[in-house]
Design a protein around this motif. Structure first.
Motif, short mmCIF file in Angstrom:
data_model
loop_
_atom_site.label_atom_id
_atom_site.label_comp_id
_atom_site.label_asym_id
_atom_site.label_seq_id
_atom_site.Cartn_x
_atom_site.Cartn_y
_atom_site.Cartn_z
N VAL A 166 3.74 -2.68 1.55
CA VAL A 166 2.40 -2.41 2.08
C VAL A 166 1.73 -3.72 2.49
N ILE A 167 1.89 -4.75 1.68
CA ILE A 167 1.29 -6.05 2.01
C ILE A 167 1.87 -6.58 3.31
N ALA A 168 3.17 -6.40 3.52
CA ALA A 168 3.79 -6.82 4.77
C ALA A 168 3.20 -6.06 5.95
N LYS A 169 2.92 -4.77 5.74
CA LYS A 169 2.32 -3.96 6.79
C LYS A 169 0.89 -4.42 7.08
N ILE A 170 0.18 -4.84 6.04
CA ILE A 170 -1.17 -5.35 6.24
C ILE A 170 -1.14 -6.59 7.13
N ASN A 186 -3.90 2.35 1.28
CA ASN A 186 -2.58 2.61 0.72
C ASN A 186 -2.21 1.54 -0.30
N LEU A 187 -2.58 0.29 -0.02
CA LEU A 187 -2.31 -0.77 -0.99
C LEU A 187 -3.05 -0.49 -2.30
N GLY A 188 -4.30 -0.02 -2.18
CA GLY A 188 -5.04 0.34 -3.38
C GLY A 188 -4.30 1.37 -4.21
N ARG A 189 -3.75 2.38 -3.53
CA ARG A 189 -3.02 3.42 -4.25
C ARG A 189 -1.81 2.83 -4.97
N HIS A 190 -1.09 1.95 -4.31
CA HIS A 190 0.09 1.33 -4.93
C HIS A 190 -0.29 0.44 -6.12
N LEU A 191 -1.51 -0.11 -6.08
CA LEU A 191 -1.96 -0.97 -7.17
C LEU A 191 -2.71 -0.20 -8.25
N GLY A 192 -2.83 1.11 -8.08
CA GLY A 192 -3.55 1.91 -9.05
C GLY A 192 -5.06 1.75 -8.92
N VAL A 193 -5.53 1.41 -7.72
CA VAL A 193 -6.95 1.20 -7.46
C VAL A 193 -7.45 2.29 -6.52
N GLU A 194 -8.52 2.99 -6.90
CA GLU A 194 -9.12 3.98 -6.02
C GLU A 194 -10.03 3.23 -5.05
N PHE A 237 7.12 10.52 1.48
CA PHE A 237 6.72 9.71 2.64
C PHE A 237 5.84 8.59 2.15
N ASP A 238 6.49 7.48 1.74
CA ASP A 238 5.74 6.39 1.12
C ASP A 238 6.57 5.12 1.17
N TRP A 239 5.90 3.98 1.15
CA TRP A 239 6.61 2.72 1.03
C TRP A 239 7.15 2.56 -0.39
N PRO A 240 8.29 1.91 -0.55
CA PRO A 240 8.89 1.78 -1.88
C PRO A 240 8.05 0.97 -2.86
N SER A 241 7.31 -0.03 -2.36
CA SER A 241 6.57 -0.90 -3.27
C SER A 241 5.33 -1.46 -2.59
N ALA A 242 4.47 -2.10 -3.40
CA ALA A 242 3.27 -2.73 -2.85
C ALA A 242 3.62 -3.85 -1.90
#
Length: 278
Positions: free
Chosen positions: A176-180, A212-220, A168-173
């Motif tokens: 997520v940016i579009a969702k933002i 969620n964007l942070g997670r996709h970018l490898g950022v906590e 249950f996740d977006w395919p790419s960052a």
């Protein structure tokens, strides 16, 4: 009665601290404040002490870290003493439980599994072991076990990470940016036409997607926000220092002056960082 020799024995280690805590909670001779506390009243202090440990590490304040770790240890001792009084468990039970957990979760160190694994494989194995533990506790849901008491931003990150494991996740960052962008537009609409409660809901949705964007970018995200807070603090203190050199305080200034000083501080910071890098 207190074991006076133990309490004043600076080489007694953890047993000394446990006896001190027992005495503080003693209904007859203890400290009134400590006696009045319960799990709920102490929990905020436990969270605060954990953050102070993290702060000392962030600042590399190693002399302070010793004391902050002691404060955090005392929180565990405090909770364990209250649990013992209520007949739930003892501090030794806490130690035994943690020791057993670490042994069971590291079969490549304490068992017969191969140690020659990548960090990614060890992480996958760790998660599989934790999933089995949750199943043993009748925690069958994907999101079970993500602590409710975590800071909200960190919990959002962990919830999303759990959901992503089952697809249950977006395919790419980019998704997520579009969702933002979508959530930002909804927030603007809420600000202009909806109630304060609805504005709060839309703002929460936007923050959730940012995590969620942070997670996709490898950022906590919790760590990133802490760093941003620290940077803001440094720069604003720089503005205050420049104002002080002019014989002024922030309340004696205005936004235009402080904004100009902010730009100066930022430029100086970047120049110093560049010089340090070279």
């Amino acid at each position: 009665m207190p074991e006076t020799d133990l309490i004043h024995n600076e080489t007694a280690g953890i047993e000394r601290l446990l006896e001190i805590m027992r005495c503080l909670r003693d209904p007859k001779g203890g400290c009134p404040w400590d006696i009045e506390q319960d799990f709920a009243s102490i929990a905020p202090y436990t969270i605060e002490e954990a953050y102070e440990v993290a702060d000392a590490i962030e600042r590399e304040a190693w002399d302070e870290l010793k004391g902050e770790l002691g404060d955090l240890l005392f929180q565990s001792v405090f909770h364990a003493q209250m649990a013992a009084e209520a007949g739930h468990f003892t501090f030794q039970d806490v130690v035994t439980t943690m020791s057993n957990k670490m042994v069971s979760r590291h079969p490549h160190v304490f068992g017969d599994e191969n140690r020659e694994k990548s960090a990614d494989q060890q992480s996958a194995d760790w998660e599989a072991i934790k999933a089995a533990e949750r199943a043993g506790k009748a925690q069958q849901g994907t999101l079970d076990g993500v602590a409710v008491g975590l800071p909200a931003l960190l919990r959002a990150y962990k919830l999303q990470k759990r959901a992503a494991r089952v697809g249950f996740d977006w395919p790419s960052a980019a998704n997520v940016i579009a969702k933002i962008a979508e959530e930002s537009a909804e927030l603007v609409e809420a600000r202009d036409s909806l109630s304060q409660a609805e504005v709060e809901e839309e703002f929460g949705d936007l923050m959730f997607v940012m995590a969620n964007l942070g997670r996709h970018l490898g950022v906590e995200p919790e760590a990133a926000l802490r760093a941003a807070n620290a940077k803001f603090t440094r720069r604003f203190e720089g503005v205050e220092a420049k104002l002080a050199a002019r014989g002024k305080r922030p309340e004696d200034s205005d936004l235009a002056e402080m904004d100009a000083l902010w730009d100066e501080v930022k430029a100086e910071s970047r120049a110093a960082k560049s010089a340090h890098g070279s």
